[in-house]
Design an enzyme around this catalytic site. Structure first.
Site, mmCIF file in Angstrom:
data_model
loop_
_atom_site.group_PDB
_atom_site.id
_atom_site.type_symbol
_atom_site.label_atom_id
_atom_site.label_comp_id
_atom_site.label_asym_id
_atom_site.label_seq_id
_atom_site.Cartn_x
_atom_site.Cartn_y
_atom_site.Cartn_z
ATOM 1 N N LEU A 38 0.842 -1.205 0.000
ATOM 2 C CA LEU A 38 0.000 0.000 0.000
ATOM 3 C C LEU A 38 0.881 1.260 0.000
ATOM 4 O O LEU A 38 2.081 1.189 0.241
ATOM 5 C CB LEU A 38 -0.898 -0.014 1.239
ATOM 6 C CG LEU A 38 -1.892 -1.182 1.339
ATOM 7 C CD1 LEU A 38 -2.573 -1.194 2.707
ATOM 8 C CD2 LEU A 38 -2.935 -1.097 0.228
ATOM 9 N N CYS A 42 4.055 7.671 -3.577
ATOM 10 C CA CYS A 42 4.712 8.395 -2.487
ATOM 11 C C CYS A 42 5.519 7.467 -1.591
ATOM 12 O O CYS A 42 6.711 7.678 -1.363
ATOM 13 C CB CYS A 42 3.658 9.148 -1.679
ATOM 14 S SG CYS A 42 4.308 9.881 -0.184
ATOM 15 N N GLY A 178 15.330 18.625 -16.982
ATOM 16 C CA GLY A 178 14.286 19.307 -16.218
ATOM 17 C C GLY A 178 14.766 19.700 -14.827
ATOM 18 O O GLY A 178 15.080 18.840 -14.012
ATOM 19 N N GLY A 180 13.230 20.819 -12.243
ATOM 20 C CA GLY A 180 12.111 20.932 -11.302
ATOM 21 C C GLY A 180 12.447 20.201 -10.002
ATOM 22 O O GLY A 180 13.614 19.916 -9.716
ATOM 23 N N VAL A 181 11.403 19.893 -9.248
ATOM 24 C CA VAL A 181 11.583 19.311 -7.916
ATOM 25 C C VAL A 181 12.319 17.969 -7.967
ATOM 26 O O VAL A 181 13.302 17.750 -7.252
ATOM 27 C CB VAL A 181 10.201 19.114 -7.239
ATOM 28 C CG1 VAL A 181 10.365 18.721 -5.804
ATOM 29 C CG2 VAL A 181 9.390 20.377 -7.355
ATOM 30 N N ILE A 182 11.854 17.067 -8.826
ATOM 31 C CA ILE A 182 12.450 15.720 -8.870
ATOM 32 C C ILE A 182 13.901 15.798 -9.322
ATOM 33 O O ILE A 182 14.791 15.200 -8.713
ATOM 34 C CB ILE A 182 11.628 14.794 -9.803
ATOM 35 C CG1 ILE A 182 10.262 14.528 -9.177
ATOM 36 C CG2 ILE A 182 12.390 13.490 -10.077
ATOM 37 C CD1 ILE A 182 9.342 13.644 -9.990
ATOM 38 N N HIS A 443 14.647 30.775 21.712
ATOM 39 C CA HIS A 443 16.019 31.009 21.287
ATOM 40 C C HIS A 443 16.911 29.912 21.849
ATOM 41 O O HIS A 443 16.783 29.582 23.038
ATOM 42 C CB HIS A 443 16.505 32.369 21.806
ATOM 43 C CG HIS A 443 17.945 32.631 21.500
ATOM 44 N ND1 HIS A 443 18.368 32.950 20.223
ATOM 45 C CD2 HIS A 443 19.050 32.582 22.281
ATOM 46 C CE1 HIS A 443 19.691 33.118 20.245
ATOM 47 N NE2 HIS A 443 20.130 32.894 21.482
HETATM 48 P P1 NAI Z 1 8.424 19.848 -12.721
HETATM 49 O O1 NAI Z 1 7.174 20.201 -13.419
HETATM 50 O O2 NAI Z 1 8.651 20.282 -11.315
HETATM 51 O O3 NAI Z 1 9.691 20.355 -13.574
HETATM 52 C C1 NAI Z 1 9.893 19.947 -14.920
HETATM 53 C C2 NAI Z 1 10.946 20.852 -15.553
HETATM 54 O O4 NAI Z 1 11.309 20.284 -16.826
HETATM 55 C C3 NAI Z 1 10.453 22.256 -15.846
HETATM 56 O O5 NAI Z 1 11.332 23.187 -15.259
HETATM 57 C C4 NAI Z 1 10.452 22.341 -17.364
HETATM 58 O O6 NAI Z 1 10.751 23.626 -17.841
HETATM 59 C C5 NAI Z 1 11.545 21.331 -17.740
HETATM 60 N N1 NAI Z 1 11.472 20.812 -19.125
HETATM 61 C C6 NAI Z 1 10.363 20.421 -19.800
HETATM 62 N N2 NAI Z 1 10.706 20.006 -21.046
HETATM 63 C C7 NAI Z 1 12.049 20.131 -21.172
HETATM 64 C C8 NAI Z 1 12.994 19.874 -22.222
HETATM 65 N N3 NAI Z 1 12.617 19.387 -23.425
HETATM 66 N N4 NAI Z 1 14.318 20.122 -22.021
HETATM 67 C C9 NAI Z 1 14.719 20.620 -20.796
HETATM 68 N N5 NAI Z 1 13.866 20.877 -19.779
HETATM 69 C C10 NAI Z 1 12.547 20.638 -19.947
HETATM 70 O O7 NAI Z 1 8.509 18.245 -12.859
HETATM 71 P P2 NAI Z 1 9.170 17.115 -11.966
HETATM 72 O O8 NAI Z 1 10.401 17.606 -11.272
HETATM 73 O O9 NAI Z 1 9.290 15.954 -12.890
HETATM 74 O O10 NAI Z 1 8.091 16.820 -10.854
HETATM 75 C C11 NAI Z 1 6.823 16.296 -11.204
HETATM 76 C C12 NAI Z 1 5.783 16.545 -10.140
HETATM 77 O O11 NAI Z 1 6.081 15.813 -8.980
HETATM 78 C C13 NAI Z 1 5.710 18.020 -9.765
HETATM 79 O O12 NAI Z 1 4.376 18.410 -9.790
HETATM 80 C C14 NAI Z 1 6.251 18.059 -8.379
HETATM 81 O O13 NAI Z 1 5.631 19.051 -7.595
HETATM 82 C C15 NAI Z 1 5.974 16.654 -7.837
HETATM 83 N N6 NAI Z 1 6.980 16.288 -6.844
HETATM 84 C C16 NAI Z 1 7.029 16.963 -5.651
HETATM 85 C C17 NAI Z 1 8.015 16.698 -4.736
HETATM 86 C C18 NAI Z 1 8.046 17.473 -3.474
HETATM 87 O O14 NAI Z 1 7.054 18.085 -3.126
HETATM 88 N N7 NAI Z 1 9.169 17.527 -2.770
HETATM 89 C C19 NAI Z 1 9.048 15.685 -4.974
HETATM 90 C C20 NAI Z 1 8.916 15.073 -6.247
HETATM 91 C C21 NAI Z 1 7.916 15.363 -7.130
#
Ligand code: NAI
Length: 464
Positions: A38, A42, A178, A180-182, A443
């Site tokens: 389960l 996540c 990319g 982003g976060v991951i 503190h």
């Molecule tokens: P993301 O949407 O955060 O970032 C994807 C990035 O890829 C963007 O900056 C975009 O401009 C770039 N990109 C797209 N096409 C491209 C290309 N052809 N060449 C170069 N760069 C390109 O996606 P990510 O990091 O895969 O995360 C997916 C989801 O998972 C998000 O909604 C995120 O919030 C969630 N997540 C949240 C976490 C947390 O809260 N700590 C941890 C892991 C995932």
């Protein structure tokens, strides 16, 4: 065939939390889950395992960079990758078994297998069809491929976050597509393990949608930690060779072609909702233009009695957003009032330092034409952060210029993911920056930096 008040499809944070709340509210509840364990993405291949690797590699970083400064001498630890993977697997097992225990405790049935909805009020799992007064779809999301690019994911050389969590060995080089976060979390893990990591990002800033000052400051810190960045670059092809890959990209500013070699390529260009196989077409459940399940204010889809929550509907793809929707929809199904305040959903990146945000950014406030003020405080002025070699970063609070009401907050710094929540609570109560500033903070704690940022919205911080 069994009959239930609610059947939930998917046992991720949205689904399992919804199930527990439904059971607590007296509804006969079952959850359909096809994985062996389960907890969904996540717990099995997302938040939890990545945090285990982030924790372990952060300890390594501390040993390599800060121990000696504190008089802790001796060789830095070496990495036993197999053992680190075993620690990660144990962390996953403890958490997934915890959900199994909670299901038993709350008398929730686990219907093992992949479910579909042949008609409203019915859920099919394998050869069995079960009846349900209400159905909640919490089927989550899957990694998306690079939009418009020629990339084949094999989870060996070209991996998503799932493959990146269980590479057979630590690669020498990694290209992350990319920023982003991951990409930044997993990129940090491997950079700390000695991999040369290059992040190729389409836009000119990392972490799209975040406060611009945070984006810049965060990238600077990551660069200092050894991550390389190629910005404004569109990856269009990934060639997979026998044991490595070639990543081809075009720089957007001049259309010039470039190539990077990598042992492993991590594709982290977003995620897409999982709707396949549920039978939504036949049911007539409407989707949005982006392929998410469309819902109304009560998370009901276009078909009566079928609800949807979490990554499969609109909004940020965050476990805690799904959990909130899960609890709220359970309340609705039990005839109560379910509510989610989408304006106060924190986001956290678990790098070191952590990055956290909630509410408006300066950019969104400017766009809305709203008059605001900024209170900012650097962790350089925080005694605890300095003692712990954690003084990189700042707290920034945005408040309404006239009323002083807190509109948003952005933190880079130690424990940012925990610190953000006092601001979330303040925002839920409609507090002003002064309310935070007048609250006594112990503190020495990192949280004093939050108070100082609130003071900076008024007459000024003390330690700056
Ligand atoms: P993301 O949407 O955060 O970032 C994807 C990035 O890829 C963007 O900056 C975009 O401009 C770039 N990109 C797209 N096409 C491209 C290309 N052809 N060449 C170069 N760069 C390109 O996606 P990510 O990091 O895969 O995360 C997916 C989801 O998972 C998000 O909604 C995120 O919030 C969630 N997540 C949240 C976490 C947390 O809260 N700590 C941890 C892991 C995932």
């Amino acid at each position: 065939m069994a009959s239930y008040d609610v059947i939930i499809l998917g046992s991720g944070p949205g689904g399992y939390v919804c199930a527990i709340r439904c059971a607590q509210l007296g509804l006969k509840t079952a959850v359909v889950e096809g994985r062996e364990t389960l907890g969904g993405t996540c717990l099995n291949v997302g938040c939890i395992p990545s945090k285990a690797l982030l924790h372990a590699t952060h300890q390594l970083h501390e040993a390599e960079h800060n121990f000696e400064k504190m008089g802790l001498k001796g060789k830095a630890p070496t990495v036993d990758w197999k053992q680190m993977q075993a620690y990660k697997a144990d962390t996953i097992a403890q958490n997934t078994k915890g959900i199994e225990y909670l299901f038993k405790k709350n008398k929730i049935d686990w219907l093992k297998g992949w479910g579909s909805i042949p008609e409203a009020g019915k859920v099919k799992v394998g050869d069995d069809t079960h009846e349900a007064k209400n159905i909640v779809i919490a089927s989550g999301s899957d990694a998306a491929t690079v939009p418009g690019a020629d990339v084949t994911i094999d989870e060996k050389t070209v991996v998503t976050s799932t493959g990146a969590l269980e590479l057979p060995k630590i690669p020498k080089t990694m290209v992350v597509i990319g920023g982003g976060v991951i990409g930044l979390e997993m990129g940090s893990v491997y950079a700390r393990l000695g991999t040369e990591v290059t992040v190729v990002e389409f836009l000119d800033a990392i972490t799209p949608g975040m406060d611009a000052e945070v984006q810049k400051g965060f990238q600077k810190i990551l660069k200092k930690q050894g991550l390389n960045f190629v910005m404004g670059a569109a990856v269009h092809t990934v060639e997979t060779l026998k044991t490595k890959a070639k990543v081809h990209y075009k720089l957007r500013k001049d259309d010039s072609e470039h190539m990077l070699d990598a042992d492993v390529v991590l594709v982290s260009t977003g995620r897409k909702p999982v709707t396949k196989g549920l039978g939504l077409d036949t049911l007539g459940v409407e989707l949005t233009k982006r392929g998410q399940i469309a819902t109304d204010d009560h998370w009901q889809t276009s078909v009566k009695g079928i609800y949807a929550i979490g990554d499969v509907i609109e909004g940020p793809m965050l476990a805690h957003k799904a959990e909130d929707e899960g609890m709220a929809v359970a309340e609705v199904l039990a005839g109560k009032h379910g509510h989610v305040n989408y304006g106060v959903i924190p986001g956290v990146i678990y790098t070191h330092p952590e990055v956290a945000n909630v509410g408006e950014t300066e950019e969104s406030l400017k766009e809305a034409g709203r008059a605001y003020k900024v209170g900012k405080f650097s962790f350089m002025g925080n005694g605890r952060a300095k003692a712990n070699f954690a003084a990189d970063g700042f707290v920034k609070i945005l408040a309404d210029k006239d009323t002083d009401r807190i509109l948003g907050a952005h933190i880079i710094g130690p424990m940012a993911g925990d610190l953000i929540h006092e601001i979330c609570v303040a925002m839920e109560f409609g507090a002003s920056a002064e309310d935070l500033a007048l609250t006594c903070h112990a503190h020495p704690t990192y949280s004093e930096a939050v108070r100082e940022a609130a003071l900076a919205c008024g007459d000024g911080p003390i330690h700056a």
